[in-house]
Design a protein around this motif. Sequence first.
Motif: not given
Length: 467
Positions: A179, A413, A416, A419, A436, A438-440
């Motif tokens: 990943g 994956n 998902r 966001h 977070d 995982g949040v870009r």
Amino acid sequence: MVLTRLSWPYGGHHVFICGSFLRWTEPRPMMLMDGSLSEFQAFFDLPPGAYQYRFLVDGTWRFDERQPCLADEYGTVNNVIFVEEPSISHEAPHHELYVPRTNEVVDGISLYTASLPTHMPPDPILQASDAVIQVSHDWVSRLLSAQTTYDIIPSSSKISIMDVKLPVKRAFHIMYEQGLAVVPLWDDCRANVTGMLTASDFILILRELQSNARVLANEELEMHTVSAWKEGKLRIYGRSTGPPILRRRPLISVLDEDLLNAVALKIVQNEISAVPILGSSLEDGSSMTLLNLASLPGILKFICTHFGEYIESVPLLQYPIFRIPLGTWMPNTGRGSVRQLAILQRNASLSSGLDLLLEAGVSSIPIVDDRGSLIDVYSRSDIMALAKDDMYARIQLDQMTMEQALEQVYQTNGRRRCHTCFRSTSFREILERLSDPGVRRLVVIDPRTRLVEGIISLRDVFTFLLG
């Protein structure tokens, strides 16, 4: 006039306040609050505007570190307050439920753009004042200038590193299995980290192989080492102009003693996702040890975790993002943007999407349905999903649609969450959610129709905060 209360909650025997609203003349005494032994207060009728002030506590000039502060050119730090009319609402302005949109093709790329409504002009935007923005810039600058890169290195963590002699295909699969979207490269001959392998490298590899052979041969990835690819990349794309991702440049790294504001600025200016943190392992500095990677999510997470209580003093936190000059927005919102917000329809080809990710210098693309409602976001790292069962060897980039590419990501994956946020979402919530790892990015959508209105990325936030 607005009745305004100012307080000093830290005790003292004789507490006075002086400020620009008193023309910095005679300090005014403050009184203890009823029932309190330490909090002093004073009330003033002030017209809307920005005001600076300080406290005189038992003969010593002080300022409240937990409230907004601003330093002048001489280094003197004062508190600052922004007085607004009570009638001004912080809610986002009303906007239309539906805006006509058009599909145009620019340089072979399908762009889904919005036109300005003809029967209703955009609502006026109440922007955050320059004073409010300057105080926030000053607060972030002082905070990051007091911390070093070493402060964000976890006490316990694992970092992956690859040998430059590794075959490209094997490297591709390792990044997919673990990943990883970016990994440092180690060169035994130089005994140092010499570069970074990213998801963008694999986009370039797949695009180049298919443009030359039209049918991607799986064996070609087995014959090329990572170092051979890097050398070939310089010959093909080693130009001095164009997007940073296609320019020839040395390894960008930072030291463990570098200040965080300089690290964040280096990541933003070079348009990279992460930078190696190096520490000298010998006194003469001839060998550098890889300590970890620095990234914008890590820096923001560090700020929110260790300085959460101080963040409360940033005046911009209460503002909705629509009132703050950051992000990329659709034209019909009435917001100006430095770059065009490119959106792809679900039936656009994957090759057009990859071209857009590389040439336009964006890290992700909102994918929409025929009405323009958001389906999901396709980012550079999603290309790694094509490693499953060697899918990249059995496809044509110009024949696979963005919808099919997303399905491949889901099969690899799992489904998902996309966001999203609204134009009325507060800046505070934006920071919390982007902290977070995982949040870009957050896609700004209409809450009823899911029409895309804009996008707020981590890079946008730091570009704005760093001034």
